[in-house]
Design a protein around this motif. Structure first.
Motif: not given
Length: 922
Positions: A11, A109, A137, A179, A188-189, A287, A394
């Protein structure tokens, strides 16, 4: 199928190295078939969106960036936006990817862009967004170029449009990231881990979403670990996962946790949830997210409970701008703001009226503040529902977040339409998170036959103090709180209200007609056990919505603290109302009243002690019992010297505060929030500037002009003084003190180390110098800046022919098929006919149009003639493949390059290597 061992997830910050143009670029009208044809093709965006656009004279900026705060104040501009011009702006950024990244998933992002924006990558539009507050994203994997050729990001920002009625800034004002992950990766999330307590036992249900951009189905195993605040693993589980090509899948696990440390306001213990994805080749991706073990409950009769204990929400609402930097607030300044709020007794923050940056909520989780997480747009169309669900995904792991808010003060709130919209938004939230209630901030429609409140878990009431009891009576089973109240006015350091000068006294006697004073609003809340608490408007001043005064006032007077987060007297009133663990005593006003000797001065003491004694120059001049809300007020004939307030309990002193008459300013003082910065180019520290007299006493009425200079590995990024009537530049290295105070924000440089010396100067005063230690730290992983590469494209290729072609032959504008299309290498198989023409029309950057640039053709197979705009530029006389480099003369910005290639009989031919325009290198 076997896959190579995956590279670890990266990232990378994209904050540095952007090129910026303020204003829009008018595009020429598209005329003719050829231009129309190309305009409709991927990668052929026009103007600054094009990968090869000439941005050589654009300004260089780093993100976060707010261009509105750089502009002048203008009475003709929208007062709600702080009388600052906004308009249109463009950003461009270049970067390269190594060939080893081919096959990985690449995501761009944007955390926040004000306001509407469009993003192109390599001339291809990849995203459009309709809010300045939601992150995006963007999967840009298909558009990537690898090796030496740079990729181009272009962003057009439309800040003429507004979402709110307050200062919203303009530009890419939050962080930007690139990323890189394996083709099969954790989304992501994509980790949902929210602890649940049932029957006295804790479990942590974990759902992990896995995506794949691979070209075939793949299998892997997901391992999930829970790490306690010390970093020790306390639970572990695993599950298989299979994802189809370009597909998605989810794995669900549950971890049993014994006796976790609770997340509390005093000790906000944070646990980390780590997810690792592996296949037979090794680790593919990992992650982490953080979470906390706490319970929340809203009760219709008894208010709010945290971890089973009743807790009145002592909240404030805040916007996101700060002095000197607008909405481009460094993460460290956000943390400073939240620490200032917590020191006042705040235990809850409403981020009004939009999603804050993720880093801000990280601070709330770390510091121990509760959050009302608010959606910006009340709308159930797909674009806006996506903003809502993004927010919930998120933030749904955060222990700080206790409420989802779907809107603020909507005109449809008391209608059937409002009910139906609210019902759908609540339903969308419940699909993602069932652990937190949903609310909205309503200023009407509470008792309508069909109302949004009927769809809400918890009712939020704005200002309608007179409806508290009626609402509780009519909805006895619905929890309720004050989602917004107070709206009191105060000018820091002023003690006489002067309408003509736009000044409001700091005694807490002035409030909007719809609001109450700081003391009066809390009196209403504390008297009602069924109210869960309140959010005072506002914790800090903000630009725009200038109230109670308009031009030349450019900001609000509502704040408990000013725009620099320097306390007004409201801060001390709130401390006295809210803090129970220590004695608060604050005497006001200051005691510099030359010329008023013998005249009565209103003195008010903010205290939570039961009794207070007032002492002037050693003589007792009064003593009073303290009303817990009105507190204590005296009329004191002014005499220079020392005025002291002594807090008493059962006759004994429990606290003391004093103000003292000062002399003329003699020297400046610089006081940093902390003594050191990380040398990462992102860390920032606010420094308070003040003046003291020859005896070192603060001079609270000093309003002198101060200039600043800085030496060392850093920069001044903004200045302010908290005066909503000031029109001084927030970017110049100078500022007037406002009632004794100003603020300078300094930021470190990337790879900085050593002393950073800030100096302050004022005519006739002793200067001040402050040394801040800039400490070497590991750099923030970042995408290296790249320079643009001029690579003419697309090329047209003629059919083979027997005779030498005319290099200036005009190709029909509507002929899209006789000549082929492509980009080098353009290699032709041996053909009976030896000649071909290759042609490209391209824009030439001004930094390549200086007469010193070179046309570099890395390989041509066959003899060749090179023609530029109808004139012969040079030739290659040998058939064998080889390079050709030619000087490029200065000329028009748009060029046409034609290359005639004669093949060696029986041999391949063509432009078989890359073609670039490169600057002159000595």
């Amino acid at each position: 199928m076997q896959f190579a061992h995956a590279a670890p997830r990266e990232r990378l910050s994209l904050d540095a190295g952007w090129r910026f143009l303020r204003g829009d670029v008018p595009l020429p009208a598209i005329q003719g078939h050829g231009a129309s044809y190309l305009n409709a093709k991927a990668g052929e965006a026009q103007g600054p969106a094009n990968a090869d656009y000439d941005d050589s004279d654009w300004r260089r900026v780093d993100l976060p960036h707010d261009w509105a705060v750089e502009g002048p104040f203008d009475a003709a501009q929208n007062k709600s936006q702080g009388y600052r011009p906004r308009g249109i702006g463009w950003y461009r950024r270049y970067f390269t990817l190594p060939a080893s990244d081919r096959g990985r998933h690449i995501e761009l992002q944007f955390d926040g862009v004000a306001t509407h924006s469009t993003v192109w990558v390599n001339g291809i539009v990849v995203n459009r967004n309709w809010s300045g507050y939601n992150g995006r994203y963007i999967d840009i994997t298909p558009y990537m170029r690898y090796g030496a050729e740079p990729n181009t990001i272009a962003v057009r920002v439309d800040a003429e449009v507004m979402e709110g009625w307050w200062y919203e800034g303009a530009g890419i004002y939050r962080h930007t990231w690139l990323v890189k992950r394996d083709a099969m990766h954790i989304a992501t999330d994509g980790i949902h881990a929210n602890p649940v307590r049932k029957d006295g036992r804790w479990t942590l249900p974990v759902t992990v979403d896995v995506d794949s951009s691979a070209d075939s189905a793949r299998k892997a195993r997901l391992e999930v670990s829970l790490l306690d605040p010390a970093g020790h693993e306390v639970a572990h589980a695993g599950a298989p996962v299979q994802v189809d090509a370009l597909g998605k899948a989810s794995a669900r696990l549950a971890l049993a946790i014994r006796n976790p440390q609770p997340w509390t306001l005093a000790r906000p213990a944070l646990y980390r949830v780590r997810a690792v994805l592996r296949d037979a080749t090794g680790e593919l991706d990992r992650d982490e997210t953080h979470t906390g073990f706490r319970t929340i409950r809203f009760d219709a009769d008894r208010g709010f409970f945290l971890n089973g204990q009743p807790l009145k929400l002592q909240g404030v609402a805040i916007h996101q701008d700060h002095a000197g930097v607008g909405v481009a607030v460094p993460d460290a300044i956000w943390e400073f703001r939240l620490r200032q709020l917590k020191s006042m007794g705040v235990n809850a923050v409403r981020f009004a009226h939009n999603a804050p940056a993720a880093e801000v909520l990280d601070s709330a989780d770390r510091i121990g503040l509760l959050v009302m997480d608010e959606n910006r747009n009340f709308n159930t169309s797909p674009d806006y529902m996506q903003q809502l669900t993004w927010l919930v995904k998120r933030d749904r792991n955060r222990p700080s977040v206790i409420l989802w808010s779907i809107f603020n003060e909507e005109t449809l709130q008391g209608t059937e339409v409002g009910y139906e919209m609210a019902r759908r938004m609540v339903g969308a939230i419940k699909q993602l998170d069932t652990t937190r209630p949903v609310t909205a901030a309503m200023h009407g429609g509470l008792f309508a036959a069909r109302s949004a409140v009927q769809a809400l878990d918890v009712a939020g009431i704005n200002y309608q103090v007179w409806e508290y009891d009626r609402f509780h009576k009519m909805f006895p089973h619905k929890p309720v709180f004050s989602s917004e109240d107070t709206s009191a006015f105060m000018s820091r350091g002023e003690y006489t209200t002067d309408q003509d000068k736009h000044l409001v006294a700091s005694y807490d006697d002035d409030a909007a007609q719809w609001g109450q004073t700081q003391r009066g609003s809390w009196k209403q809340i504390s008297a009602r056990p069924f109210l869960a608490g309140s959010f005072a408007w506002t914790g800090l001043d903000y630009r725009g919505e200038p109230t109670p005064h308009e031009w030349p006032s450019a900001g609000s007077f509502f704040g408990i603290m000013d725009l620099c987060a320097l306390p007004k007297n409201a801060y001390w009133f709130r401390q006295a109302l809210w803090l129970k663990d220590r004695t608060v005593v604050k005497v006001m006003p200051h005691w510099n009243w030359a010329g008023k000797e013998g005249q009565p001065v209103k003195v008010r003491v903010a205290t939570n002690a039961p009794r207070v004694r007032l002492v002037l120059n050693g003589a007792v001049i009064g003593e009073q019992n303290v009303d817990p809300f009105d507190m204590a007020t005296f009329q004191v004939p002014y005499a220079p010297g020392r005025l002291e307030a002594v807090a008493l309990k059962d006759g004994a002193e429990v606290g003391r505060d004093q103000v003292e008459t000062s002399g003329a300013p003699a020297r400046l003082v610089l006081a940093p929030d902390r003594p050191a910065l990380a040398g990462d180019g992102a860390d920032a520290v606010p420094v308070t500037v003040s003046a003291v007299d020859a005896q070192g006493r603060p001079v609270p009425d000093a309003n002198l002009h101060v200039t600043f200079d800085l030496a060392g590995p850093g920069a001044i990024i903004g200045v302010g003084n908290g005066d909503p009537n000031s029109h001084e530049s927030e970017k110049a290295p100078e500022r007037n003190l406002y009632n004794g105070l100003a603020q300078v924000i300094v930021q470190s440089r990337r790879a900085g180390q050593g002393p950073l010396i800030l100096r302050a100067h004022a005519d006739g005063l002793q200067s001040a110098a402050l040394a801040l230690d800039v400490r070497a730290v590991a750099p923030i992983p970042a995408v290296a800046e790249a320079e643009p590469l001029v690579r003419p494209a697309p090329w047209r290729t003629s059919p083979p022919q027997a005779d030498r072609p005319d290099p200036n032959r005009v190709l029909a504008d509507n002929d899209m098929n006789t000549w082929g299309w492509g980009e080098p290498p353009l290699k032709q198989a041996p053909d009976a006919l030896p000649w071909r023409s290759y042609r490209v029309a391209f824009g030439l950057r001004s930094d390549r149009n200086d007469g010193q640039a070179r046309l570099v053709m890395r390989e041509i197979a066959g003899k060749a003639e090179v023609w530029l705009d109808g004139d012969k530029l040079g030739e290659k006389t040998a058939y064998e493949p080889g390079p050709l480099t030619l000087a490029l003369p200065r000329g028009p910005g748009w060029r046409t390059l034609t290359v005639l290639v004669q093949a060696q009989p029986g041999q391949p031919s063509g432009i078989t290597g890359d073609v670039t325009i490169e600057p002159h290198t000595p």
